[in-house]
Design a protein around this motif. Sequence first.
Motif, PDB file in Angstrom:
ATOM      1  N   SER A  13       0.838  -1.202   0.000  1.00 41.33           N
ATOM      2  CA  SER A  13       0.000   0.000   0.000  1.00 41.33           C
ATOM      3  C   SER A  13       0.872   1.251   0.000  1.00 41.33           C
ATOM      4  O   SER A  13       2.021   1.219   0.441  1.00 41.33           O
ATOM      5  CB  SER A  13      -0.917  -0.007   1.215  1.00 41.33           C
ATOM      6  N   ASP A  14       0.330   2.330  -0.520  1.00 40.15           N
ATOM      7  CA  ASP A  14       1.022   3.621  -0.589  1.00 40.15           C
ATOM      8  C   ASP A  14       2.339   3.539  -1.355  1.00 40.15           C
ATOM      9  O   ASP A  14       3.349   4.104  -0.941  1.00 40.15           O
ATOM     10  CB  ASP A  14       1.270   4.187   0.822  1.00 40.15           C
ATOM     11  N   HIS A  29      12.275 -14.610  -9.290  1.00 41.00           N
ATOM     12  CA  HIS A  29      12.353 -13.466  -8.378  1.00 41.00           C
ATOM     13  C   HIS A  29      11.181 -12.514  -8.631  1.00 41.00           C
ATOM     14  O   HIS A  29      11.205 -11.753  -9.590  1.00 41.00           O
ATOM     15  CB  HIS A  29      13.660 -12.707  -8.573  1.00 41.00           C
ATOM     16  N   PRO A  30      10.168 -12.537  -7.752  1.00 39.08           N
ATOM     17  CA  PRO A  30       9.059 -11.595  -7.937  1.00 39.08           C
ATOM     18  C   PRO A  30       9.510 -10.159  -7.667  1.00 39.08           C
ATOM     19  O   PRO A  30      10.458  -9.932  -6.922  1.00 39.08           O
ATOM     20  CB  PRO A  30       8.029 -12.041  -6.904  1.00 39.08           C
ATOM     21  N   ALA A  31       8.859  -9.225  -8.294  1.00 44.48           N
ATOM     22  CA  ALA A  31       9.054  -7.808  -7.986  1.00 44.48           C
ATOM     23  C   ALA A  31       8.059  -7.480  -6.890  1.00 44.48           C
ATOM     24  O   ALA A  31       6.861  -7.700  -7.063  1.00 44.48           O
ATOM     25  CB  ALA A  31       8.812  -6.954  -9.212  1.00 44.48           C
ATOM     26  N   ALA A  32       8.540  -6.976  -5.761  1.00 38.07           N
ATOM     27  CA  ALA A  32       7.655  -6.817  -4.617  1.00 38.07           C
ATOM     28  C   ALA A  32       7.989  -5.585  -3.789  1.00 38.07           C
ATOM     29  O   ALA A  32       8.589  -5.701  -2.726  1.00 38.07           O
ATOM     30  CB  ALA A  32       7.724  -8.068  -3.746  1.00 38.07           C
ATOM     31  N   PRO A  33       7.606  -4.395  -4.256  1.00 37.11           N
ATOM     32  CA  PRO A  33       7.750  -3.228  -3.389  1.00 37.11           C
ATOM     33  C   PRO A  33       6.800  -3.342  -2.204  1.00 37.11           C
ATOM     34  O   PRO A  33       5.633  -3.671  -2.382  1.00 37.11           O
ATOM     35  CB  PRO A  33       7.360  -2.048  -4.282  1.00 37.11           C
ATOM     36  N   GLY A  34       7.305  -3.086  -0.990  1.00 34.76           N
ATOM     37  CA  GLY A  34       6.480  -3.153   0.211  1.00 34.76           C
ATOM     38  C   GLY A  34       5.651  -1.900   0.395  1.00 34.76           C
ATOM     39  O   GLY A  34       5.457  -1.106  -0.537  1.00 34.76           O
ATOM     40  N   ASP A  35       5.176  -1.672   1.607  1.00 42.23           N
ATOM     41  CA  ASP A  35       4.353  -0.504   1.920  1.00 42.23           C
ATOM     42  C   ASP A  35       5.203   0.766   1.988  1.00 42.23           C
ATOM     43  O   ASP A  35       6.353   0.725   2.432  1.00 42.23           O
ATOM     44  CB  ASP A  35       3.660  -0.691   3.273  1.00 42.23           C
ATOM     45  N   VAL A  37       6.631   2.722  -0.281  1.00 42.25           N
ATOM     46  CA  VAL A  37       7.842   2.701  -1.118  1.00 42.25           C
ATOM     47  C   VAL A  37       7.685   3.708  -2.246  1.00 42.25           C
ATOM     48  O   VAL A  37       6.604   3.839  -2.814  1.00 42.25           O
ATOM     49  CB  VAL A  37       8.085   1.279  -1.691  1.00 42.25           C
ATOM     50  N   CYS A  38       8.774   4.395  -2.571  1.00 43.80           N
ATOM     51  CA  CYS A  38       8.789   5.299  -3.721  1.00 43.80           C
ATOM     52  C   CYS A  38       9.923   4.879  -4.641  1.00 43.80           C
ATOM     53  O   CYS A  38      11.063   4.728  -4.198  1.00 43.80           O
ATOM     54  CB  CYS A  38       8.992   6.743  -3.273  1.00 43.80           C
ATOM     55  N   HIS A  44      14.805   1.143 -12.503  1.00 42.17           N
ATOM     56  CA  HIS A  44      14.492  -0.188 -13.025  1.00 42.17           C
ATOM     57  C   HIS A  44      14.650  -1.181 -11.886  1.00 42.17           C
ATOM     58  O   HIS A  44      15.769  -1.426 -11.430  1.00 42.17           O
ATOM     59  CB  HIS A  44      15.455  -0.509 -14.167  1.00 42.17           C
ATOM     60  N   VAL A  45      13.531  -1.716 -11.409  1.00 42.86           N
ATOM     61  CA  VAL A  45      13.524  -2.726 -10.356  1.00 42.86           C
ATOM     62  C   VAL A  45      13.184  -4.039 -11.045  1.00 42.86           C
ATOM     63  O   VAL A  45      12.068  -4.246 -11.501  1.00 42.86           O
ATOM     64  CB  VAL A  45      12.502  -2.382  -9.248  1.00 42.86           C
ATOM     65  N   ASN A  46      14.166  -4.912 -11.149  1.00 39.18           N
ATOM     66  CA  ASN A  46      14.058  -6.118 -11.960  1.00 39.18           C
ATOM     67  C   ASN A  46      14.133  -7.349 -11.064  1.00 39.18           C
ATOM     68  O   ASN A  46      15.218  -7.795 -10.704  1.00 39.18           O
ATOM     69  CB  ASN A  46      15.198  -6.113 -12.985  1.00 39.18           C
ATOM     70  N   GLY A  47      12.979  -7.876 -10.656  1.00 40.93           N
ATOM     71  CA  GLY A  47      12.948  -9.095  -9.842  1.00 40.93           C
ATOM     72  C   GLY A  47      13.567  -8.897  -8.476  1.00 40.93           C
ATOM     73  O   GLY A  47      14.372  -9.705  -8.044  1.00 40.93           O
ATOM     74  N   ALA A  48      13.207  -7.812  -7.798  1.00 38.41           N
ATOM     75  CA  ALA A  48      13.797  -7.509  -6.501  1.00 38.41           C
ATOM     76  C   ALA A  48      12.710  -7.132  -5.503  1.00 38.41           C
ATOM     77  O   ALA A  48      11.640  -6.680  -5.881  1.00 38.41           O
ATOM     78  CB  ALA A  48      14.796  -6.360  -6.637  1.00 38.41           C
ATOM     79  N   ALA A  49      13.020  -7.301  -4.220  1.00 39.14           N
ATOM     80  CA  ALA A  49      12.094  -6.937  -3.153  1.00 39.14           C
ATOM     81  C   ALA A  49      12.585  -5.662  -2.478  1.00 39.14           C
ATOM     82  O   ALA A  49      13.741  -5.584  -2.080  1.00 39.14           O
ATOM     83  CB  ALA A  49      12.007  -8.064  -2.131  1.00 39.14           C
ATOM     84  N   LEU A  50      11.726  -4.686  -2.385  1.00 36.75           N
ATOM     85  CA  LEU A  50      12.022  -3.463  -1.641  1.00 36.75           C
ATOM     86  C   LEU A  50      11.103  -3.470  -0.432  1.00 36.75           C
ATOM     87  O   LEU A  50       9.889  -3.374  -0.577  1.00 36.75           O
ATOM     88  CB  LEU A  50      11.764  -2.220  -2.499  1.00 36.75           C
ATOM     89  N   GLU A  51      11.662  -3.617   0.755  1.00 35.76           N
ATOM     90  CA  GLU A  51      10.847  -3.712   1.956  1.00 35.76           C
ATOM     91  C   GLU A  51      10.170  -2.381   2.259  1.00 35.76           C
ATOM     92  O   GLU A  51      10.332  -1.418   1.522  1.00 35.76           O
ATOM     93  CB  GLU A  51      11.707  -4.194   3.128  1.00 35.76           C
ATOM     94  N   HIS A  52       9.449  -2.302   3.339  1.00 34.57           N
ATOM     95  CA  HIS A  52       8.655  -1.128   3.696  1.00 34.57           C
ATOM     96  C   HIS A  52       9.514   0.121   3.892  1.00 34.57           C
ATOM     97  O   HIS A  52      10.640   0.042   4.374  1.00 34.57           O
ATOM     98  CB  HIS A  52       7.864  -1.393   4.972  1.00 34.57           C
ATOM     99  N   GLU A  53       8.942   1.279   3.485  1.00 37.99           N
ATOM    100  CA  GLU A  53       9.535   2.600   3.689  1.00 37.99           C
ATOM    101  C   GLU A  53      10.909   2.755   3.035  1.00 37.99           C
ATOM    102  O   GLU A  53      11.845   3.259   3.636  1.00 37.99           O
ATOM    103  CB  GLU A  53       9.599   2.927   5.181  1.00 37.99           C
ATOM    104  N   VAL A  54      11.015   2.326   1.778  1.00 36.93           N
ATOM    105  CA  VAL A  54      12.260   2.434   1.020  1.00 36.93           C
ATOM    106  C   VAL A  54      12.075   3.421  -0.124  1.00 36.93           C
ATOM    107  O   VAL A  54      11.006   3.491  -0.730  1.00 36.93           O
ATOM    108  CB  VAL A  54      12.684   1.050   0.462  1.00 36.93           C
ATOM    109  N   PHE A  55      13.107   4.189  -0.422  1.00 31.05           N
ATOM    110  CA  PHE A  55      13.131   5.086  -1.571  1.00 31.05           C
ATOM    111  C   PHE A  55      14.231   4.612  -2.509  1.00 31.05           C
ATOM    112  O   PHE A  55      15.396   4.557  -2.127  1.00 31.05           O
ATOM    113  CB  PHE A  55      13.399   6.528  -1.135  1.00 31.05           C
ATOM    114  N   ALA A  56      13.867   4.218  -3.726  1.00 32.60           N
ATOM    115  CA  ALA A  56      14.840   3.878  -4.770  1.00 32.60           C
ATOM    116  C   ALA A  56      15.019   5.140  -5.605  1.00 32.60           C
ATOM    117  O   ALA A  56      14.081   5.608  -6.246  1.00 32.60           O
ATOM    118  CB  ALA A  56      14.342   2.720  -5.624  1.00 32.60           C
ATOM    119  N   ALA A  57      16.196   5.702  -5.582  1.00 35.35           N
ATOM    120  CA  ALA A  57      16.464   7.014  -6.164  1.00 35.35           C
ATOM    121  C   ALA A  57      16.317   7.037  -7.682  1.00 35.35           C
ATOM    122  O   ALA A  57      16.253   5.993  -8.345  1.00 35.35           O
ATOM    123  CB  ALA A  57      17.863   7.470  -5.781  1.00 35.35           C
ATOM    124  N   THR A  58      16.325   8.237  -8.225  1.00 34.32           N
ATOM    125  CA  THR A  58      16.252   8.460  -9.666  1.00 34.32           C
ATOM    126  C   THR A  58      17.340   7.671 -10.380  1.00 34.32           C
ATOM    127  O   THR A  58      18.501   7.721 -10.007  1.00 34.32           O
ATOM    128  CB  THR A  58      16.426   9.961  -9.970  1.00 34.32           C
TER     129      THR A  58
END
Length: 70
Positions: A13-14, A29-35, A37-38, A44-58
């Motif tokens: 969510s969010d 490898h599923p793509a799985a941004p958590g809650d 996340v921006c 480019h997020v390619n088959g990766a998990a981003l846990e909650h409250e993460v910012f992947a930069a420009t």
Amino acid sequence: MLTAQDGEARAGSDVVVTDNTLVRGRPAHPAAPGDAVCVGPHAHVNGAALEHEVFAATGACVFPGARRWR
């Protein structure tokens, strides 16, 4: 874009996926941004998990199997 052509893609969510960004699920490898996340523009997020409250930069590239915790 969130795509699951090759594997699973899901988002918490969010989650904000900005302009010209690709979030792609891979077969092993599923793509799985958590809650709360921006994913920044041109990233480019390619088959990766981003846990909650993460910012992947420009322009970030996150490769298959990567996991990021806050």
